[in-house]
Design an enzyme around this catalytic site. Structure first.
Site, PDB file in Angstrom:
ATOM      1  N   SER A  99      -0.322 -16.735 -33.427  1.00  0.00           N
ATOM      2  CA  SER A  99      -0.205 -16.938 -34.863  1.00  0.00           C
ATOM      3  C   SER A  99      -1.410 -16.339 -35.602  1.00  0.00           C
ATOM      4  O   SER A  99      -1.647 -15.128 -35.503  1.00  0.00           O
ATOM      5  CB  SER A  99      -0.032 -18.430 -35.150  1.00  0.00           C
ATOM      6  OG  SER A  99       0.372 -18.660 -36.478  1.00  0.00           O
ATOM      7  N   ASP A 237      11.856 -18.682 -34.596  1.00  0.00           N
ATOM      8  CA  ASP A 237      10.450 -18.719 -35.001  1.00  0.00           C
ATOM      9  C   ASP A 237      10.298 -18.760 -36.525  1.00  0.00           C
ATOM     10  O   ASP A 237      11.240 -18.493 -37.271  1.00  0.00           O
ATOM     11  CB  ASP A 237       9.747 -17.465 -34.464  1.00  0.00           C
ATOM     12  CG  ASP A 237       8.277 -17.688 -34.143  1.00  0.00           C
ATOM     13  OD1 ASP A 237       7.579 -18.279 -34.988  1.00  0.00           O
ATOM     14  OD2 ASP A 237       7.837 -17.262 -33.067  1.00  0.00           O
ATOM     15  N   HIS A 264       8.069 -21.329 -33.064  1.00  0.00           N
ATOM     16  CA  HIS A 264       6.725 -20.780 -33.164  1.00  0.00           C
ATOM     17  C   HIS A 264       5.864 -21.155 -31.952  1.00  0.00           C
ATOM     18  O   HIS A 264       4.961 -20.405 -31.586  1.00  0.00           O
ATOM     19  CB  HIS A 264       6.080 -21.305 -34.449  1.00  0.00           C
ATOM     20  CG  HIS A 264       4.910 -20.515 -34.920  1.00  0.00           C
ATOM     21  ND1 HIS A 264       4.978 -19.165 -35.216  1.00  0.00           N
ATOM     22  CD2 HIS A 264       3.618 -20.878 -35.159  1.00  0.00           C
ATOM     23  CE1 HIS A 264       3.803 -18.741 -35.618  1.00  0.00           C
ATOM     24  NE2 HIS A 264       2.954 -19.751 -35.588  1.00  0.00           N
TER      25      HIS A 264
END
Length: 283
Positions: A99, A237, A264
């Site tokens: 991320s 996601d 995610h």
């Protein structure tokens, strides 16, 4: 597992290492956030072949907090990653970023131009604020209208109450960790987020970006990254799979994988598939 501290420019930085004596090229894991912390689950399993290092960024987890909130910035964290690699004496390394951590890894590659980084693994990568916001807006628009209205009102009034966080939990169940219930270790990590740091870098909520990352956009420069890159996301996601494809196509040595039935946190949701994909790339 061995752990310790590195002296950083703004304070002590905690690190840990699994499989320190293994012979493979070390893997250094850069956590997401901003304001999150290192999570060894799943990724530490890769220490059967190579050392796997984790560290908490300044203001996160077991590392020191900044004395001045202005110290938290993309520029500082980019330099900090360089300091961590040097402090751990990693003359050769593979960087893994999740991320925000993926954005930090790519910023490091573009600004510091390190010679010892042999490859990158970018998991659910946040590399561009405009693109990320566009993807998130599409997902929010698919929520039931009453939930969308709660989000709109909260952002308009700048008040984030119980109803708003209830909607966010529903969003997380759809796109962050899609298998309920959330494991205890993930809930503990979410509860330990440094909210002040998150607010400075990101903003008051996941869906309202007003912080220093407001102008963050590496997408025009991804072609400058010439090492092999593996990009991974879940098929549910927070980022669009087509966005990942665009990132891959921008890189001369990019590969991509989409983890099925995952969001995610796909490495935690589908660990066996995730590890198989990563091991294949590392091989």
């Amino acid at each position: 597992m061995k752990e310790g501290y590195i002296e950083g420019a703004k304070g002590r930085l905690w690190y840990s290492v699994y499989g320190e004596d293994r012979k493979g090229t070390p893997l250094l894991v850069v956590h997401g956030g901003p304001g999150f912390l290192s999570m060894p689950q799943v990724l530490s399993d890769l220490a059967d072949e190579r050392p796997v290092y984790f560290y908490d960024q300044l203001g996160c987890g077991k590392s020191d907090k900044a004395k001045d909130m202005d110290d938290y910035s993309v520029e500082y964290y980019t330099k900090e990653l360089d300091d961590v690699i040097e402090g751990l004496e990693l003359s050769e390394v593979i960087l893994f970023g999740h991320s925000w951590g993926a954005g930090l890894v790519c910023s490091h590659m573009l600004e510091n131009k390190p010679e010892g980084v042999k490859a990158l693994i970018l998991s659910s990568p946040y590399l561009s604020t405009p693109i990320w916001e566009e993807d998130m807006k599409k997902l929010v628009s698919k929520l039931p209208e009453p939930m969308v209205e709660i989000i709109r009102k909260a952002e308009s009034d700048h008040e984030y109450g119980e109803d708003y966080f209830g909607v966010m939990m529903e969003f997380y169940k759809r796109h962050m960790y899609t298998h309920t219930p959330f494991p205890g270790y993930l809930m503990e990590a979410i509860g330990a987020i440094n909210q002040e740091l998150y607010g400075v870098m990101w903003g008051p909520s996941d869906l309202e970006l007003t912080g220093k990352l407001r102008s963050f956009d590496l997408s025009p420069r991804l072609g400058e990254i010439t090492v092999p890159v593996l990009l991974i996301c879940g098929d549910r996601d927070e980022m669009d799979v087509r966005t990942l494809r665009d990132f891959q196509m921008a890189m001369s040595k990019g590969q991509m994988a989409v983890i099925p039935d995952a969001g995610h946190m796909n490495h935690l949701e589908k660990p066996d598939i995730f590890k198989a994909v990563v091991r294949d790339f590392l091989d």
